[in-house]
Scaffold this active site. Sequence first.
Site, mmCIF file in Angstrom:
data_model
loop_
_atom_site.group_PDB
_atom_site.id
_atom_site.type_symbol
_atom_site.label_atom_id
_atom_site.label_comp_id
_atom_site.label_asym_id
_atom_site.label_seq_id
_atom_site.Cartn_x
_atom_site.Cartn_y
_atom_site.Cartn_z
ATOM 1 C CD GLU A 178 -2.970 -1.181 2.256
ATOM 2 O OE1 GLU A 178 -2.880 -0.357 3.182
ATOM 3 O OE2 GLU A 178 -3.943 -1.956 2.133
ATOM 4 C CD GLU A 365 -3.588 -5.969 3.837
ATOM 5 O OE1 GLU A 365 -4.420 -5.149 4.284
ATOM 6 O OE2 GLU A 365 -2.366 -5.790 3.871
HETATM 7 C C1 FCB Z 1 -4.577 -2.279 5.501
HETATM 8 C C2 FCB Z 1 -3.195 -2.587 6.033
HETATM 9 C C3 FCB Z 1 -3.173 -3.668 7.076
HETATM 10 C C4 FCB Z 1 -4.351 -3.544 8.031
HETATM 11 C C5 FCB Z 1 -5.642 -3.431 7.261
HETATM 12 C C6 FCB Z 1 -6.871 -3.372 8.136
HETATM 13 O O1 FCB Z 1 -4.596 -1.013 4.956
HETATM 14 O O2 FCB Z 1 -2.352 -2.996 4.981
HETATM 15 O O3 FCB Z 1 -1.939 -3.620 7.744
HETATM 16 O O4 FCB Z 1 -4.154 -2.506 8.900
HETATM 17 O O5 FCB Z 1 -5.597 -2.301 6.443
#
Ligand code: FCB
Length: 456
Positions: A178, A365
């Site tokens: 990110e 994620e």
């Molecule tokens: C993302 C992050 C991860 C976690 C999630 C909820 O942006 O990469 O580390 O905090 O959100």
Amino acid sequence: MTTTASRPEPSAPSRGDFAPDFLWGCATSSYQIEGAGREDGRVESIWDRFAATPGNIKDGSNGSVACDHYHRWPEDFDIGRDMGLNAYRFSIAWPRIFSEVGGKPNEKGLDFYSRLVDGMLERGLQPWATLYHWDLPQYLQDRGGWNNRATVDAYLAFVDAVTRRLGDRVQHWITHNEPWCTAIIGNYEGWHAPGNTDFKTALQVAHHVLLSHGKAVPLIRANVAHARTGLALSLHPVRPASSQLEDIAATERHDGLRYRWFLDPLYGRGYPQAILETIGDAAPVVLPGDLEAIAVPTDFLGVNYYFPETIEHAPGHGPLSARVLPPAPGVETTYMGWEVAPQGLAELLLRIENDYRPGPMYVTENGSCYADEVGADGEIDDVERRHYLMRHLAALNAAIKDGVPVKGYFAWSLLDNFEWAEGYLKRFGLTYIDYASQQRRLKGSGKWYRSFLRGE
Ligand code: FCB
């Protein structure tokens, strides 16, 4: 918050609806779970420093103990194996590997990750290593952090040491997690480490992060036979707050920074001209050759998806005069206040495929936060999180059926953990952590994922 507890059971696909070689994982990151803040030569990170300032972390906590994964990883990997995972995404803490610029790598730090990787492989978990998930060594921040071009070289030395040591067993490498968050939240919005609030700095940081990605890819390939390399972006489908032209234009500007500012240069198009014109003097310094380096072909794109964004025209609000609105009353949200929109995942994946054709994609994620409670029977019946997972897997399945080449899914997260500025107040795990005792308990959502993966 509206709850899904009273809703009917959503329909979910079964594992057999996905390709047999589809990857099913969970994701974590070093600072959020490891603890052992001062062990085996680990030095201070920007998150240790940031968390030490009162007010930065909602519960005044930090990651110095977290889930104590540094010592309890065998138990955690047993949980992952018993859940039926075949992949696991983790990150490597740079402050464990180099304690100074130009020094030698810390063998104890490398040994730890070497043991970790062996532990994954023994349990049938394919290791997916993220090289940067936000825990920059503080000594580098003291020299300007990612705003300083020299940090790219320090990163390459770190990547070199880690990939040489683990490259015989780890094939999959994510250079950065990110970059938008590293740049914008950490250096413009300032509610993440290092806590800067300067837009020009944030864009220079973004450029150096992208450049470091571009330069790391050939290095990883040189050190790792059959390497598969990419990065993970946090992306959101965007919608204008109304059909008014002003809101539509604001949405385009917001999207230009949130989505195109990263994807366009990665796929060879340079920075979006319209945004360069809007931001004027805040544009980053780009040296000859940088854009070519950033556009290095990769083997996959990682997509982190949580929620869609609604944008309104807001004169004077930030450099783009655009504001992200909170979800409207009555809209289903999680305990983070994030809109629950499974369809947004499919929409986003289809859009990326149409815009860039990046090759294989992985959802690196996706997950949800709810206010979990341990019942009298010791169970955590997190029905909302289970529904969130089921509904997002249904949307993912639909996107794949529509032709998007997604090859794997990593749930965030294996464990409850240190949720950055929220501290331990926000839980995203499929496994509950009792921080006082460090006891782990699989939540209802984790049990559902296990049944899904076992084909039950
Ligand atoms: C993302 C992050 C991860 C976690 C999630 C909820 O942006 O990469 O580390 O905090 O959100």
